[in-house]
Motif scaffolding. Sequence first.
Motif, short mmCIF file in Angstrom:
data_model
loop_
_atom_site.label_atom_id
_atom_site.label_comp_id
_atom_site.label_asym_id
_atom_site.label_seq_id
_atom_site.Cartn_x
_atom_site.Cartn_y
_atom_site.Cartn_z
N MET A 1 1.23 -1.14 -0.16
CA MET A 1 -0.03 0.14 -0.03
C MET A 1 1.01 1.26 0.03
N THR A 2 0.40 2.08 -0.90
CA THR A 2 1.25 3.53 -0.70
C THR A 2 0.35 4.62 -0.34
N LEU A 3 1.08 5.37 0.51
CA LEU A 3 0.09 6.47 1.16
C LEU A 3 0.98 7.98 0.62
N THR A 4 0.21 8.78 0.69
CA THR A 4 1.03 10.06 0.26
C THR A 4 1.96 10.61 1.60
N LEU A 5 2.78 11.17 1.47
CA LEU A 5 3.74 11.48 2.54
C LEU A 5 3.05 12.16 3.94
N ASN A 6 2.24 12.90 3.58
CA ASN A 6 1.45 13.49 4.73
C ASN A 6 0.65 12.57 5.64
N ALA A 7 -0.20 11.71 4.66
CA ALA A 7 -0.92 10.71 5.14
C ALA A 7 -0.12 9.61 6.07
N SER A 8 1.09 9.33 5.55
CA SER A 8 2.04 8.41 6.27
C SER A 8 2.53 9.01 7.64
N ARG A 9 2.76 10.25 7.41
CA ARG A 9 3.32 10.92 8.78
C ARG A 9 2.29 10.82 9.85
N GLY A 10 0.93 11.29 9.27
CA GLY A 10 0.07 11.24 10.43
C GLY A 10 -0.08 9.73 10.95
N MET A 11 -0.24 8.94 10.12
CA MET A 11 -0.60 7.51 10.50
C MET A 11 0.59 7.13 11.41
N GLN A 16 -1.06 4.39 13.87
CA GLN A 16 -1.89 3.60 12.93
C GLN A 16 -1.21 3.04 11.73
N LEU A 17 -0.13 3.52 11.45
CA LEU A 17 0.54 2.84 10.10
C LEU A 17 1.07 1.60 10.38
N GLN A 18 1.71 1.27 11.90
CA GLN A 18 2.07 -0.09 12.19
C GLN A 18 0.68 -0.83 12.20
N ARG A 19 -0.17 -0.33 12.65
CA ARG A 19 -1.42 -1.27 12.80
C ARG A 19 -2.07 -1.65 11.35
N LEU A 20 -2.06 -0.86 10.50
CA LEU A 20 -2.45 -0.96 9.27
C LEU A 20 -1.66 -2.07 8.44
N GLU A 21 -0.09 -2.06 8.71
CA GLU A 21 0.55 -3.16 8.13
C GLU A 21 0.32 -4.43 8.84
N ALA A 22 -0.01 -4.19 9.91
CA ALA A 22 -0.19 -5.67 10.79
C ALA A 22 -1.81 -6.31 10.25
N ILE A 24 -3.00 -5.55 7.08
CA ILE A 24 -2.98 -6.26 5.87
C ILE A 24 -2.05 -7.16 5.43
N GLY A 25 -1.03 -7.40 6.19
CA GLY A 25 0.19 -8.08 6.19
C GLY A 25 1.19 -7.70 4.92
N LEU A 26 1.37 -6.49 4.63
CA LEU A 26 1.89 -5.99 3.56
C LEU A 26 2.55 -4.73 4.13
N PRO A 27 3.77 -4.37 3.50
CA PRO A 27 4.49 -3.04 3.74
C PRO A 27 3.57 -1.89 3.42
N VAL A 28 3.57 -0.76 4.06
CA VAL A 28 2.97 0.55 3.71
C VAL A 28 4.10 1.55 3.43
N TRP A 29 4.07 2.00 1.94
CA TRP A 29 5.16 2.94 1.50
C TRP A 29 4.29 4.29 1.73
N GLY A 30 5.20 5.17 2.37
CA GLY A 30 4.90 6.82 2.36
C GLY A 30 5.72 7.62 2.06
#
Length: 131
Positions: A1-11, A16-22, A24-30
């Motif tokens: 999953m790819t997020l915008t820089l601002n979305a990833s910073r906020g999460m 929330q970023l770590q929770r999202l990765e857990a 979906i089971g995939l890395p989240v790029w931001g």
Amino acid sequence: MTLTLNASRGMRVNGQLQRLEAVIGLPVWGTPRLPIEARPRPVAHCVAPARANYVGKFATGIADNQALKQVGAALGTLGAPAVVFPRIRAAHARPPACEGHIETLREAGAELVYGAGVWALNEPRQDLTDR
């Protein structure tokens, strides 16, 4: 999953970023990927909600953040569908270029979730009970 820089910073700040990765089971790029880092190979791309600014940039090839770079480069080239949900207010849909942007994405192979039957365009400050 790819997020915008601002979305990833906020999460990232609120955990929330770590929770999202857990979940979906995939890395989240931001943040931009370094050339030595593995390139993700997604099975699909989903842009939701895609605001008017994002739709315009995506349709014209402006890739000024990681999310736009990722989905823009993949559209029609990697065999992974790109699903786009333009969530645009009525006032932002009125300029002549807006429908052209939507049509450009459709012609490029994006699967659009768009139209009056999908999600009505609302006027700014429209009462939420009218939706």
